[in-house]
Every structure is written in C-alpha cells, then in structure tokens.
Enzyme design. Sequence first.
Site, PDB file in Angstrom:
ATOM      1  N   ALA A  65      39.998  38.211  34.302  1.00 38.65           N
ATOM      2  CA  ALA A  65      39.574  37.558  35.540  1.00 38.65           C
ATOM      3  C   ALA A  65      40.209  38.319  36.695  1.00 38.65           C
ATOM      4  O   ALA A  65      41.275  38.924  36.546  1.00 38.65           O
ATOM      5  CB  ALA A  65      40.039  36.114  35.537  1.00 38.65           C
ATOM      6  N   GLY A 108      40.270  37.261  30.494  1.00 40.20           N
ATOM      7  CA  GLY A 108      38.872  36.831  30.550  1.00 40.20           C
ATOM      8  C   GLY A 108      37.917  37.849  29.949  1.00 40.20           C
ATOM      9  O   GLY A 108      36.825  37.488  29.503  1.00 40.20           O
ATOM     10  N   GLU A 111      37.968  37.074  26.378  1.00 37.13           N
ATOM     11  CA  GLU A 111      37.267  35.790  26.204  1.00 37.13           C
ATOM     12  C   GLU A 111      35.752  35.965  26.315  1.00 37.13           C
ATOM     13  O   GLU A 111      34.986  35.354  25.568  1.00 37.13           O
ATOM     14  CB  GLU A 111      37.778  34.788  27.248  1.00 37.13           C
ATOM     15  CG  GLU A 111      39.230  34.398  26.992  1.00 37.13           C
ATOM     16  CD  GLU A 111      39.838  33.574  28.119  1.00 37.13           C
ATOM     17  OE1 GLU A 111      39.864  34.076  29.266  1.00 37.13           O
ATOM     18  OE2 GLU A 111      40.270  32.447  27.864  1.00 37.13           O
ATOM     19  N   GLU A 131      47.619  36.494  29.846  1.00 36.30           N
ATOM     20  CA  GLU A 131      47.731  35.542  30.960  1.00 36.30           C
ATOM     21  C   GLU A 131      49.149  35.028  31.146  1.00 36.30           C
ATOM     22  O   GLU A 131      49.583  34.748  32.260  1.00 36.30           O
ATOM     23  CB  GLU A 131      46.778  34.354  30.736  1.00 36.30           C
ATOM     24  CG  GLU A 131      45.302  34.679  30.914  1.00 36.30           C
ATOM     25  CD  GLU A 131      44.609  35.176  29.649  1.00 36.30           C
ATOM     26  OE1 GLU A 131      45.306  35.624  28.697  1.00 36.30           O
ATOM     27  OE2 GLU A 131      43.369  35.121  29.609  1.00 36.30           O
TER      28      GLU A 131
HETATM   29  C1  LIG Z   1      43.648  33.457  33.897  1.00 32.31           C
HETATM   30  C2  LIG Z   1      42.374  33.770  33.314  1.00 32.31           C
HETATM   31  C3  LIG Z   1      41.452  32.662  33.207  1.00 32.31           C
HETATM   32  C4  LIG Z   1      42.001  34.924  32.854  1.00 32.31           C
HETATM   33  C5  LIG Z   1      42.543  36.283  33.106  1.00 32.31           C
HETATM   34  O1  LIG Z   1      41.854  37.117  32.706  1.00 32.31           O
HETATM   35  S1  LIG Z   1      43.996  36.671  33.931  1.00 32.31           S
HETATM   36  C6  LIG Z   1      43.964  38.446  33.934  1.00 32.31           C
HETATM   37  C7  LIG Z   1      44.355  39.023  32.629  1.00 32.31           C
HETATM   38  N1  LIG Z   1      44.396  40.475  32.712  1.00 32.31           N
HETATM   39  C8  LIG Z   1      45.463  41.168  32.997  1.00 32.31           C
HETATM   40  O2  LIG Z   1      46.540  40.614  33.222  1.00 32.31           O
HETATM   41  C9  LIG Z   1      45.315  42.668  33.040  1.00 32.31           C
HETATM   42  C10 LIG Z   1      45.648  43.206  34.430  1.00 32.31           C
HETATM   43  N2  LIG Z   1      45.553  44.667  34.457  1.00 32.31           N
HETATM   44  C11 LIG Z   1      46.482  45.473  33.945  1.00 32.31           C
HETATM   45  O3  LIG Z   1      47.448  45.062  33.363  1.00 32.31           O
HETATM   46  C12 LIG Z   1      46.268  46.935  34.109  1.00 32.31           C
HETATM   47  O4  LIG Z   1      45.336  47.127  35.142  1.00 32.31           O
HETATM   48  C13 LIG Z   1      45.752  47.637  32.836  1.00 32.31           C
HETATM   49  C14 LIG Z   1      46.863  47.646  31.773  1.00 32.31           C
HETATM   50  C15 LIG Z   1      44.512  46.970  32.281  1.00 32.31           C
HETATM   51  C16 LIG Z   1      45.360  49.120  33.181  1.00 32.31           C
HETATM   52  O5  LIG Z   1      46.453  49.766  33.807  1.00 32.31           O
HETATM   53  P1  LIG Z   1      46.199  51.135  34.608  1.00 32.31           P
HETATM   54  O6  LIG Z   1      47.540  51.569  35.084  1.00 32.31           O
HETATM   55  O7  LIG Z   1      45.416  52.070  33.782  1.00 32.31           O
HETATM   56  O8  LIG Z   1      45.260  50.737  35.834  1.00 32.31           O
HETATM   57  P2  LIG Z   1      45.661  49.962  37.159  1.00 32.31           P
HETATM   58  O9  LIG Z   1      46.078  50.918  38.204  1.00 32.31           O
HETATM   59  O10 LIG Z   1      46.588  48.833  36.853  1.00 32.31           O
HETATM   60  O11 LIG Z   1      44.265  49.277  37.549  1.00 32.31           O
HETATM   61  C17 LIG Z   1      43.244  49.995  38.258  1.00 32.31           C
HETATM   62  C18 LIG Z   1      42.727  49.081  39.361  1.00 32.31           C
HETATM   63  O12 LIG Z   1      42.144  47.926  38.744  1.00 32.31           O
HETATM   64  C19 LIG Z   1      42.754  46.763  39.284  1.00 32.31           C
HETATM   65  N3  LIG Z   1      42.765  45.700  38.266  1.00 32.31           N
HETATM   66  C20 LIG Z   1      43.047  45.825  36.958  1.00 32.31           C
HETATM   67  N4  LIG Z   1      42.961  44.632  36.354  1.00 32.31           N
HETATM   68  C21 LIG Z   1      42.643  43.745  37.299  1.00 32.31           C
HETATM   69  C22 LIG Z   1      42.419  42.338  37.283  1.00 32.31           C
HETATM   70  N5  LIG Z   1      42.466  41.622  36.162  1.00 32.31           N
HETATM   71  N6  LIG Z   1      42.116  41.748  38.444  1.00 32.31           N
HETATM   72  C23 LIG Z   1      42.007  42.446  39.603  1.00 32.31           C
HETATM   73  N7  LIG Z   1      42.197  43.781  39.679  1.00 32.31           N
HETATM   74  C24 LIG Z   1      42.516  44.413  38.528  1.00 32.31           C
HETATM   75  C25 LIG Z   1      44.148  47.212  39.667  1.00 32.31           C
HETATM   76  O13 LIG Z   1      44.719  46.324  40.578  1.00 32.31           O
HETATM   77  C26 LIG Z   1      43.857  48.565  40.256  1.00 32.31           C
HETATM   78  O14 LIG Z   1      43.318  48.426  41.541  1.00 32.31           O
HETATM   79  P3  LIG Z   1      44.083  49.059  42.815  1.00 32.31           P
HETATM   80  O15 LIG Z   1      44.157  50.523  42.531  1.00 32.31           O
HETATM   81  O16 LIG Z   1      43.215  48.692  43.964  1.00 32.31           O
HETATM   82  O17 LIG Z   1      45.410  48.404  42.849  1.00 32.31           O
END
Ligand SMILES: CC(C)=CC(=O)SCCNC(=O)CCNC(=O)[C@H](O)C(C)(C)COP(=O)(O)OP(=O)(O)OC[C@H]1O[C@@H](n2cnc3c(N)ncnc32)[C@H](O)[C@@H]1OP(=O)(O)O
Length: 257
Positions: A65, A108, A111, A131
């Site tokens: 998400a 998500g 999921e 999460e």
């Molecule tokens: C709560 C509920 C209902 C559901 C959920 O899904 S909560 C979210 C669960 N997911 C996560 O916690 C994963 C979050 N992402 C990461 O941990 C990392 O991005 C990674 C391990 C998947 C990849 O790492 P990497 O270093 O290769 O890439 P990043 O620089 O971290 O990401 C690139 C770019 O994408 C943005 N990003 C990644 N995931 C999300 C996300 N879930 N939501 C919003 N944005 C996301 C990340 O911020 C980055 O953007 P910027 O360069 O603008 O910062």
Amino acid sequence: MGYENIRVETRGRVGLVTLNRPSALNALNSALIAELNTALGSFESDEKIGCIVLTGSEKAFAAGADIKEMGSLTYMEAYLNDFITSWDQVSRARKPIIAAVAGYALGGGCELAMMCDFIIAADTAKFGQPEITLGVMPGAGGTQRLTRFVGKSKAMDMCLTGRMMDAQEAERSGLVSRVVPADELLEEAMKAAEKIAGFSLPIAMMTKESVNRSYETTLAEGVRFERRVFHSMFATEDQKEGMSAFVDKRKPQFNNR
Ligand SMILES: CC(C)=CC(=O)SCCNC(=O)CCNC(=O)[C@H](O)C(C)(C)COP(=O)(O)OP(=O)(O)OC[C@H]1O[C@@H](n2cnc3c(N)ncnc32)[C@H](O)[C@@H]1OP(=O)(O)O
C-alpha cells in the site's frame, strides 16, 4: 477510460493488467486500485475474455500500500471510508485471475497476489508482510490468506518478523504454484491463461467457485457443494461437446454455454 497507473491489454481471450507506477515500485494508492477495479470490471463483462493476468514490473509486482498516501490517515477516515475494502474486488472476480509476480510483492502487494487464483513467480520474486515494521499489520487479508496458504507457523514468522520469503521458499510453502526464470514469467503466465481461456468459461468459473468454497466451509459441506455444481455441469452444452469430442478423437469447440 484512460489509465495512468496501470496498462490494460487484451491478448486473444486473455485480459492483461500491468501495474505501472515505476517511480513508487507499484505502490498501491487509491487511484491505482480504482483503475484496477475498472479494468477488472470491463474484463468480467467482456464475454470474449476467459482469463485475466495481473502483473507488475521486473523490480516489483507491488511494494505494498502507498505509505505516503496512507501515513496521515486518521482512524475516523479509515473507519468511515472503510479503507482497503475496495481492494477486495480482485478476490470477488468470477473469471480466473493469475498473478505473475517478479521482484517485490510486499504488504498489500503480497495480499493482492494472494487474492488472485494462483501465483506464478519469477525466480526473482520476494514475498513479505512487512507492515509490522511500519507500526501496523496486514489489512487487506494478509493475516488470513497467508495463514491458509503457508500455515500458522510460517505466517506468524512472516507477519511478526516482517522478513521476506524468496521464490523458492514461497513455492516450497505452497504460496506460489510454480517458479519460472524471470525472463519467461509473462510468457508462462500467458500460456497458462490461454490454456484456461481455451476451456469452457462457465465450467472454469464453476470450478473456481468450488475450489474457493473449500476455504469457507467444512469438508462435508464443501463436498456437497461440489456435487451440486458438478451435477449442474451436465446441463451445459460444453459438457456434451467436451465428452463427444473425446469420443470422436477431435479437439472440443466450447461455446461457453
Ligand atoms: C498497511 C497495509 C494495509 C499494507 C501495506 O502494504 S504497508 C506497506 C508495506 N510495504 C513496505 O513496507 C515496503 C516499503 N518499501 C521498501 O521497503 C523498499 O522500497 C523496497 C525494499 C521494496 C525496495 O527498496 P529500494 O531501495 O530498492 O527502493 P526505494 O528507494 O526504497 O524505493 C523506490 C521508490 O519507491 C517508493 N516506495 C517503495 N515502496 C513504497 C510504498 N509501499 N509506498 C510508497 N512509496 C514506496 C520509495 O519511497 C522510493 O520513492 P522515492 O525515491 O520518491 O523516495
């Protein structure tokens, strides 16, 4: 409709939806989910479509998400707008849906893949429910579906530690149906989808409904449900055609009737 966060294509009898927010690793925001639901609705009502494939990019099926969109949500907003409920449309689709997963399928994203009927994974796929690292827990069915797929011990491990599972572990655990080389993922998923779409659509839909019933009922009730649906198949033209074709040693021509 013009789509900004997904790409939608029809390839023969297969509907293909590709999540397409590369700058955010396909993080699932409300606009993307609304577009996905519209695309699924149009494939569901298009009688030429017999199977749907949902995929992402090489790097990410979906990294969860959208944390940036969700971070400031209040309890009242989440409750009154029934946050996440609209994601369920994938699990309510009546036509078969295959998830083709490469790279991250987290939170998500995992999921969403589990809402599909089965998952074909690239050898690069990584699944997780991280999460807890964000101060929440899975909210789109993860605690329930993951447990049914991989059992309590591994689901607890995934949800409580937030660790990722690679494609091989996911296959061993029953989360994915098969693992293929990353550069063959879409081809393999399309092949499976074309195969399904080549069968009788109502029979495939009834089969899907019957397998899904096993998650919601006792064994005895499920077997009774299966028996009723199985009997009803003898009222279809496609049953007559399928069995006649076998006897005549020819390929069946299903008419979805
Ligand atoms: C709560 C509920 C209902 C559901 C959920 O899904 S909560 C979210 C669960 N997911 C996560 O916690 C994963 C979050 N992402 C990461 O941990 C990392 O991005 C990674 C391990 C998947 C990849 O790492 P990497 O270093 O290769 O890439 P990043 O620089 O971290 O990401 C690139 C770019 O994408 C943005 N990003 C990644 N995931 C999300 C996300 N879930 N939501 C919003 N944005 C996301 C990340 O911020 C980055 O953007 P910027 O360069 O603008 O910062």
